[in-house]
Scaffold this active site. Sequence first.
Site, PDB file in Angstrom:
ATOM      1  N   ARG A  33       0.813  -1.214   0.000  1.00  0.00           N
ATOM      2  CA  ARG A  33       0.000   0.000   0.000  1.00  0.00           C
ATOM      3  C   ARG A  33       0.852   1.272   0.000  1.00  0.00           C
ATOM      4  NH1 ARG A  33      -5.044  -1.546   4.153  1.00  0.00           N
ATOM      5  NH2 ARG A  33      -5.569  -3.508   3.101  1.00  0.00           N
ATOM      6  N   ASP A  71      15.327   0.559  -9.419  1.00  0.00           N
ATOM      7  CA  ASP A  71      16.673   0.105  -9.072  1.00  0.00           C
ATOM      8  C   ASP A  71      16.513  -1.201  -8.303  1.00  0.00           C
ATOM      9  OD1 ASP A  71      19.241  -0.332  -8.212  1.00  0.00           O
ATOM     10  OD2 ASP A  71      19.554   1.658  -7.378  1.00  0.00           O
ATOM     11  N   ASP A 107      22.771  -2.764  -4.786  1.00  0.00           N
ATOM     12  CA  ASP A 107      24.234  -2.757  -4.780  1.00  0.00           C
ATOM     13  C   ASP A 107      24.847  -1.514  -4.140  1.00  0.00           C
ATOM     14  OD1 ASP A 107      23.623  -0.851  -6.668  1.00  0.00           O
ATOM     15  OD2 ASP A 107      24.967  -1.647  -8.223  1.00  0.00           O
TER      16      ASP A 107
END
Length: 366
Positions: free
Chosen positions: A205, A275, A279
């Site tokens: 949500r 993304d 990393d």
Amino acid sequence: MFATTSHLSAALVALSALTAHAQNAFSGAVGFGAIATGGNSGTTYHVTTLADSGAGSFRDAVSGSNRNIVFDISGYIVLNSAVSLSSSITINGQSAPGKGIGVMGAEVSASGKNNIIIRNLRMRQGRLDDDSGKSAFNMGKATNVILDHCSVEYGQWDSIDAVGTINITVSNSIIALPIGQQFGAHVETGPSTFYRNLWVSAHNRQPLSKDNTQYLNNVVYNYQAAYTAANTGGYFSHDIIGNYFIAGPSTTSTSNDYYQMNNKQSVYASGNYLDSNKDGALNGAAANTVGSALVLSSPWQSTSRSLATLTAAEAVTYVLANAGASPRDEVDAYVVSSVLSYGTNGSLITNQASTGLSNNGYGSLS
């Protein structure tokens, strides 16, 4: 303390467009909630105590309509029970001196009210509230509501509950670290505008949009399910532009940046990024595939493109620097720091104390 559920009809779309252009709330207000007038033309009430009740208290301030509320004190107001707002009020948290103002320990409710403006207020429910069926902020069945530069954390049922609410804007705000259900915002009826907000570490949500929605230049971090329509939500339209979804340690399926976007939904998605690699660097790729939803070639709402002025990457920079109540406090700094790890830090929590922050996790405003 006084001083002086179907696609919108053509007619409703036209009305919504007028609403989105209205900016009665304050200079710079945007979206559907900007039509709110608050208590700007009423009497001014000065909050002079952090006490939960009595003369000069926040609870007393919001007990009457047509009030423009300012704060002569800073710090946390510890609520012993849910506080209910009246209609036609403006809450000016930015007027508080020092490190600002916040409420903690119970729900702030505008349920069933109209014309509410709230700015620069911290609303942090948390485990001090023994009612797990309450939310940090509840505006169910309200009309014309705008939250701007607010910080909403530690909600138990939802961070923001807006079921049955008409004309909503949530802008420049932080909606983070929900506990209990671990949900961000639940919206039904609408229409709603979510603009330049930071959503952090929720199960789902972010928001749940069972309405016609503008979702513009938001940042979502460490999600399990981010933008959600729900399988049983009905037929709605969504403008999703210039948002950045960033996976974190709690993200189990990065493809749930759009969740339950079925063929009942009509979506204009443009300029969004994901993304997914966790990393430690912001290096996402375009993410505009919205499940089985009907793809729109242009926004359903005429103002969406003109409001979404930032690229997704620019939205990250802007939101991390500006979202939430000002000045930024210990809790919001903690939230932002997890986002800045870009995938390596952050977790879903069930108790505000697990953050390790001062004041049993609520942080200090003194």
